[in-house]
Scaffold this motif. Structure first.
Motif, short mmCIF file in Angstrom:
data_model
loop_
_atom_site.label_atom_id
_atom_site.label_comp_id
_atom_site.label_asym_id
_atom_site.label_seq_id
_atom_site.Cartn_x
_atom_site.Cartn_y
_atom_site.Cartn_z
N UNK A 520 45.90 105.87 20.61
CA UNK A 520 46.92 104.95 20.13
C UNK A 520 46.28 103.81 19.35
N UNK A 521 46.94 103.38 18.29
CA UNK A 521 46.40 102.27 17.48
C UNK A 521 46.18 101.02 18.32
N UNK A 522 47.10 100.77 19.27
CA UNK A 522 46.94 99.56 20.10
C UNK A 522 46.17 99.85 21.38
N UNK A 523 45.63 101.08 21.49
CA UNK A 523 44.81 101.52 22.62
C UNK A 523 45.54 101.45 23.96
N UNK A 524 46.85 101.63 23.89
CA UNK A 524 47.64 101.72 25.11
C UNK A 524 48.28 100.43 25.57
N UNK A 525 48.21 99.37 24.77
CA UNK A 525 48.77 98.08 25.18
C UNK A 525 50.28 98.18 25.38
N UNK A 526 50.99 98.80 24.44
CA UNK A 526 52.44 98.91 24.57
C UNK A 526 52.83 99.95 25.62
N UNK A 527 51.97 100.92 25.87
CA UNK A 527 52.27 101.95 26.87
C UNK A 527 52.08 101.44 28.29
N UNK A 528 51.21 100.47 28.48
CA UNK A 528 50.80 100.06 29.82
C UNK A 528 51.96 99.61 30.72
N UNK A 529 52.87 98.73 30.29
CA UNK A 529 53.94 98.31 31.21
C UNK A 529 54.87 99.45 31.63
N UNK A 530 55.18 100.34 30.69
CA UNK A 530 56.05 101.47 31.00
C UNK A 530 55.36 102.43 31.96
N UNK A 531 54.11 102.75 31.69
CA UNK A 531 53.37 103.66 32.56
C UNK A 531 53.21 103.07 33.96
N UNK A 532 52.95 101.77 34.04
CA UNK A 532 52.78 101.13 35.35
C UNK A 532 54.07 101.19 36.16
N UNK A 533 55.22 101.01 35.51
CA UNK A 533 56.48 101.09 36.24
C UNK A 533 56.75 102.50 36.73
N UNK A 534 56.41 103.50 35.92
CA UNK A 534 56.59 104.88 36.35
C UNK A 534 55.69 105.21 37.54
N UNK A 535 54.46 104.74 37.52
CA UNK A 535 53.54 104.97 38.63
C UNK A 535 53.98 104.22 39.88
N UNK A 536 54.53 103.03 39.69
CA UNK A 536 54.93 102.20 40.82
C UNK A 536 55.96 102.90 41.70
N UNK A 537 56.85 103.67 41.07
CA UNK A 537 57.88 104.39 41.84
C UNK A 537 57.27 105.38 42.81
N UNK A 538 56.12 105.96 42.44
CA UNK A 538 55.47 106.96 43.28
C UNK A 538 54.53 106.31 44.29
N UNK A 539 53.76 105.33 43.83
CA UNK A 539 52.70 104.76 44.66
C UNK A 539 53.16 103.55 45.47
N UNK A 540 54.41 103.13 45.28
CA UNK A 540 54.94 102.04 46.09
C UNK A 540 54.42 100.67 45.70
N UNK A 541 54.05 100.48 44.44
CA UNK A 541 53.58 99.17 44.01
C UNK A 541 54.75 98.18 43.97
N UNK A 542 54.50 96.95 44.40
CA UNK A 542 55.49 95.90 44.19
C UNK A 542 55.27 95.28 42.81
N UNK A 543 56.11 94.32 42.44
CA UNK A 543 56.03 93.74 41.10
C UNK A 543 54.69 93.07 40.85
N UNK A 544 54.14 92.45 41.88
CA UNK A 544 52.86 91.76 41.72
C UNK A 544 51.73 92.74 41.43
N UNK A 545 51.70 93.83 42.20
CA UNK A 545 50.64 94.82 41.98
C UNK A 545 50.80 95.52 40.63
N UNK A 546 52.04 95.80 40.26
CA UNK A 546 52.28 96.43 38.97
C UNK A 546 51.76 95.56 37.84
N UNK A 547 52.00 94.25 37.92
CA UNK A 547 51.51 93.34 36.89
C UNK A 547 49.99 93.26 36.90
N UNK A 548 49.39 93.33 38.09
CA UNK A 548 47.94 93.33 38.20
C UNK A 548 47.34 94.54 37.48
#
Length: 586
Positions: A520-548
């Motif tokens: 990706x031209x931005x090396x995943x910067x725009x993908x990161x928040x969306x991917x983290x939210x998708x992973x959070x549903x499976x791994x049980x991350x809260x909002x703080x961990x997702x942002x981390x």
């Protein structure tokens, strides 16, 4: 984004035809418990391609097997290669015929039997710049290359070489600078997504019964007298420390071999030297060509490799004595590659054309030569102390042979009779039935409503296990949407990486289960928040961990970009290490 719950690997029924087994969070917990609670026949340390291959080799011989990796599958060298499965045509000139023959036999196996969904033929140009004698000289080498590829008892799986005139050459590669070449030859090798392949080998080992877990760090070896009988380990996700007992331990840690050997408390017999290789990723439209290229440089060779909608251009070959986990590319490395590829291009590439950059380390057996390009690509296996086998050196293409040799050595010290290796006939999960699924791709597209190009993408990443990704989309149709900034990948693939492929952190998904971090031209910067939210549903991350997770990934991108402006290894390494590891932050 929808918040419907996602089923984990325990709840998603496997595809009956493949017997798939996911590497989700619950599997990891069960694997750690099993390794902690029983003595294993073999414990493999290191989750690169040789380590995962060793675990698969051992478990398919009927042994009880554990495999631990301190970071992620293929997080080191095994995800940062040239992504080629090849015989090493340049080794012919070094008269290393045995290595070339062995690699070409393995190339055929991977293409046709072990992983046809992941390993694909790729066409290359070998350029000619001298008249008459060079065509005869290189032609003889190409003929030998073709001949060796037939010596494994099966067809090579790729066409033979052929000669091109100057006219044919420039018609095939319009981007070539006029006068750069007088003709050429085409030949075939193969390419692979190295990180995806490594994770697939780990998953296949688990399917056959191996206990496999990432983010488990070996902190020391347990010894009874002079004999190694296990390891002290730490689960980096929970902080738990525990012991793993094993009759034989295999050290498959690549460029970390010397460091791992030091934990034994004795001077090891094997020494590995790290050679840094840098690759650039540029858009496909920047070089108009119907094939890849191999170019000679004063030090080694430079590849221009087709990679989906991109080109991979590399590599360098320089000594590296700094941080092994995060080798950094410098401005000098990038300029070296651009300068050499621009020698043959009519329209030069510039820094602005570079989408991504990655650097990896080759684990070379230390020798007398001061030049890393002259060190051996062969491998070495030995019992350095009783109970501990080390496997070092080698090249990605011959990983299966290296793994076989390592387990042969371990088996020789076990009391019981151990069957011979069978991995020559063991297909990776997703491989069986791939050709039939590929032939049915239009019908699959019509049934699912996905475009045929999407089905082809999924089949070439997951093989027949694409049906499991499609099942996620049928369960949650919104997962058919592409990832922001990375249209080649679907949101379902992020979820699947977490439920079935052992991804525990955002970096695992963006850098290895997908290649968004380099494509990706931005090396995943725009993908990161969306991917983290998708992973959070499976791994049980809260909002703080997702942002981390997002912040840690963005800091990695910033540090890598800045390190690539530095003039030398020391300054690039210093800047790259400013970005924290997620396991240090959690």
């Amino acid at each position: 984004m929808a918040k419907n719950p996602v089923r984990t690997d325990d709840e998603v029924a496997p595809v009956a035809a493949t017997g798939s087994r996911g590497l989700g969070p619950s599997q990891r917990r069960a694997a750690i418990a099993a390794m902690r609670d029983q003595e294993l026949d073999v414990l493999v340390v290191g989750g690169g391609i040789v380590g995962t291959g060793s675990a698969l080799d051992a478990v398919t011989r009927g042994l009880s097997v554990g495999l631990v990796e301190a970071r992620d599958w293929s997080a080191g060298t095994s995800s940062r290669s040239s992504k080629l499965v090849h015989g090493g045509i340049r080794y012919l000139e070094q008269l290393n015929f045995a290595l070339v023959r062995e690699a070409l036999i393995e190339r055929g196996l991977l293409l046709q039997r072990i992983a046809p969904h992941l390993v694909k033929p790729v066409k290359f140009l070998f350029p000619l710049t001298h008249r008459v004698w060079e065509r005869a000289y290189i032609g003889a080498g190409m003929a030998m290359y073709d001949a060796f590829s037939w010596t494994g008892g099966r067809p090579p799986g790729v066409p033979h070489h052929r000669h091109l005139s100057r006219t044919q050459l420039y018609r095939a590669i319009p981007s070539l600078k006029k006068g750069a070449m007088i003709g050429g030859m085409t030949y075939y090798d193969a390419q692979v997504d190295d990180a995806r392949y490594g994770a697939s080998v780990a998953r296949t080992a688990a399917y056959y019964g191996a206990h496999v877990a990432t983010r488990v760090r070996v902190e020391g070896f347990i010894k009874v007298g002079e004999r190694v009988v296990g390891v002290d380990a730490q689960d980096l996700e929970t902080g738990e420390r525990f012991q793993i007992r094993a009759k034989q331990v295999v050290n498959a840690t690549g460029v970390w071999t010397d460091d791992t050997q030091a934990l034994v408390g004795e001077r090891g017999q094997v020494h590995v030297r790290a050679s840094k290789g840098v690759h650039l990723v540029v858009p496909r439209d920047r070089i108009r060509s119907t094939m890849g290229m191999i170019l000679r440089t004063e030090k080694s060779v430079l590849f221009v490799i087709p990679w989906g909608r991109h080109w991979l251009v590399g590599t360098t070959d320089t000594d590296w004595n700094l941080d092994k986990a995060h080798p950094a590319a410098t401005a000098k490395d990038i300029d070296y590659i651009l300068d050499h590829v621009n020698e043959v291009l009519a329209v030069p590439l510039t820094r602005e054309d570079v989408e991504g950059v990655y650097a990896g380390l080759r684990p070379l057996l230390a020798g007398e030569s001061e030049e890393t390009s002259q060190l051996s690509r062969e491998h070495y296996v030995a019992h350095v102390v009783p109970g501990l086998v080390v496997i070092a050196g080698g090249k990605w293409t011959t990983y299966r042979v290296m793994a076989k040799d390592a387990i042969d050595e371990a088996a020789s010290a076990l009391d019981e009779r151990v069957p011979k290796s069978v991995t020559e006939d063991i297909a990776l999960v997703g491989a069986e039935g791939y050709q039939a699924a590929w032939n049915q791709r239009a019908a699959i597209a019509a049934r699912t409503g996905l475009h045929t190009a999407r089905i082809e993408h999924l089949l070439n990443r997951y093989g027949t296990l694409a049906s499991e990704v499609i099942a996620l989309i049928e369960q949650r149709p919104e997962l058919s949407a592409p990832i922001p900034g990375a249209d080649d990948y679907l949101q379902a693939e992020i979820v699947y990486a977490t439920t079935h492929e052992g991804a525990l952190h955002l970096d695992d998904v963006l850098a290895r289960r997908t290649r968004i971090s380099i494509e990706a031209w931005d090396r995943g910067v725009s993908a990161a928040p969306v991917a983290a939210e998708l992973m959070a549903d499976v791994l049980g991350w809260d909002a703080e961990h997702r942002q981390l997770e997002v912040d840690t990934y963005l800091e990695r991108v910033r540090a890598e970009r800045e390190s690539q402006t530095m003039p030398d290894d020391e300054s690039a390494d210093r800047v790259r290490l400013e970005a924290p590891e997620i396991v240090q932050a959690v």
